[in-house]
Design an enzyme around this catalytic site. Sequence first.
Site, PDB file in Angstrom:
ATOM      1  N   LYS A  72      60.096  58.738  -9.776  1.00  0.00           N
ATOM      2  CA  LYS A  72      61.079  59.203 -10.762  1.00  0.00           C
ATOM      3  C   LYS A  72      60.696  58.623 -12.112  1.00  0.00           C
ATOM      4  O   LYS A  72      60.243  57.471 -12.186  1.00  0.00           O
ATOM      5  CB  LYS A  72      62.469  58.718 -10.325  1.00  0.00           C
ATOM      6  CG  LYS A  72      63.625  59.195 -11.196  1.00  0.00           C
ATOM      7  CD  LYS A  72      64.956  58.747 -10.603  1.00  0.00           C
ATOM      8  CE  LYS A  72      66.148  59.223 -11.400  1.00  0.00           C
ATOM      9  NZ  LYS A  72      67.439  58.824 -10.784  1.00  0.00           N
ATOM     10  N   SER A 148      70.778  62.518 -10.023  1.00  0.00           N
ATOM     11  CA  SER A 148      69.817  62.627 -11.094  1.00  0.00           C
ATOM     12  C   SER A 148      68.351  62.648 -10.644  1.00  0.00           C
ATOM     13  O   SER A 148      67.488  63.063 -11.416  1.00  0.00           O
ATOM     14  CB  SER A 148      70.006  61.464 -12.083  1.00  0.00           C
ATOM     15  OG  SER A 148      69.709  60.223 -11.461  1.00  0.00           O
ATOM     16  N   SER A 172      72.509  59.350  -6.829  1.00  0.00           N
ATOM     17  CA  SER A 172      71.368  60.090  -7.376  1.00  0.00           C
ATOM     18  C   SER A 172      70.147  60.228  -6.483  1.00  0.00           C
ATOM     19  O   SER A 172      69.240  60.984  -6.814  1.00  0.00           O
ATOM     20  CB  SER A 172      70.923  59.460  -8.691  1.00  0.00           C
ATOM     21  OG  SER A 172      71.741  59.943  -9.713  1.00  0.00           O
TER      22      SER A 172
HETATM   23  N1  GLN Z   1      76.073  61.586 -10.749  1.00  0.00           N
HETATM   24  C1  GLN Z   1      76.334  60.221 -11.078  1.00  0.00           C
HETATM   25  C2  GLN Z   1      76.345  60.047 -12.580  1.00  0.00           C
HETATM   26  O1  GLN Z   1      76.213  61.002 -13.241  1.00  0.00           O
HETATM   27  C3  GLN Z   1      75.338  59.315 -10.430  1.00  0.00           C
HETATM   28  C4  GLN Z   1      74.051  59.197 -11.137  1.00  0.00           C
HETATM   29  C5  GLN Z   1      73.095  58.242 -10.504  1.00  0.00           C
HETATM   30  O2  GLN Z   1      73.261  57.847  -9.334  1.00  0.00           O
HETATM   31  N2  GLN Z   1      72.135  57.815 -11.286  1.00  0.00           N
HETATM   32  O3  GLN Z   1      76.482  58.991 -13.096  1.00  0.00           O
END
Ligand code: GLN
Length: 476
Positions: A72, A148, A172
């Site tokens: 990532k 994400s 994410s």
């Molecule tokens: N969807 C969550 C957010 O927008 C989690 C994101 C993540 O785990 N980085 O913060």
Amino acid sequence: MSLATASIRDLRQRLTAGEIHPSDILNDLASAIGARDAEVGAYLSHNLDEARAAADKADLSRPLGGVPVALKDNINALGQPCTCGSRYLEKGYTSPYDATVTARLKAAGAIPFGRLNMDEFAMGSATENSALGKTVNPHAHDRIPGGSSGGSAAAVAAGTAIAALGSDTGGSIRQPASHCGVVGLKPSYGRVSRYGLVAFASSLDQIGPVTRSVEDAALLLQAIAGHDPADSTSLDAAVPDFSAGLDQGVAGLKLGLPKEYFGEGIDPEVRARVEERARALEAAGAEIVEISLPHTEHAVATYYIIAPAEASSNLARFDGVRYGHRSREAEDLLDLYKKSREEGFGAEVKRRILLGTYVLSSGYYDAFYNRAQKVRTLIRRDFSEAFEKVDAILSPVAPSPARRIGENSDDPLKDYLSDIYTIAANLAGICAISVPAGTVENDGVSLPVGLQILAPHLGEATLLRIAKAAEGVALA
Ligand code: GLN
């Protein structure tokens, strides 16, 4: 068959038997990327030449010798870009060092190869907040891959990566894995060093594997887990052999279904897939019981106070002076801070910084931030009480399968609410995994959904063992 779709175990067997060379895997990956990534959009960049040089030197006696692993784009790897899906870091930043996970992958013989798309600074659930490109769900190109770590899940699902690392602050890794039909593991807080991961919310962030099988997830976790003095939150705890007990099955284990996770808002077919798996695990010898996690309804609000608060502090380092974007329009120092941030950050990142700064500001701190910390303690207690009764918990990962691209663009709250089943694990610091649980029919398309398994802090060995059983269960 292309080596790009093989499992790590398979590749390792063939590499050590001398049937293939690491560069054969890279060649097949390069063709798969050439054939599919223009459409899928999982990669932001890749470093094929460097990877080929590493392949020639790969030490096949190491546990991951010769296996390419994609990262990532918020995990530093020496000499490579690390954009975090942001204009801010798109130009003018090259990693001057390896993150601990990158260094450990290299030490295990793996070849860090390729940088995967993500929501900007990991804020989002759809990868639509990336400023640098669009990623689609490989199963239906008009759908989101989740986020994400959408690039990580999409690449592994599309067969354009063997395996990948993602990061999980509120779901994410697990949610995109669920949407793309792959395995995604969020380790316990402290299990894996975050040194060299660009921080979003430091009390929640963890790095973990995204793979096509539970077995591969165990192999990757083995390579990256363990104490690191460079990350003060990493735990000096023994790292068990995660592959050793994988086939022990679930006989004698007690698994809980939290009643709050199956109520209002869940797609009936998603619920059905999770319940089918629970029944199959019961048939395989587990005891299934209903449990309660009474503070579940407050998890989203708690997370969306704590995560932005920490983000507003972490992202203060992007000041136009030290890294990445620097405004050319600035007239003085304060103006440089303001304009660099105004130009470099996207809308969601700004929204989080504003929210976070607000909840931390004097006069509101007690009402919001302090209160959220107290509720976080209650959520953590929910899990410790549940784990006195059960060995692990089964749940959905997301209330619905992957939605259409663009569907929630005018209402970020809808995506926030869909994080309901994943964020509590981060608030509590426990480990959790998403394993493929079949597909659901949605507007005429068949879309994958995951089963989430949650286990106590540092309970990855049990978690992976249940996941392996769930992956292979015969359905009635
Ligand atoms: N969807 C969550 C957010 O927008 C989690 C994101 C993540 O785990 N980085 O913060």
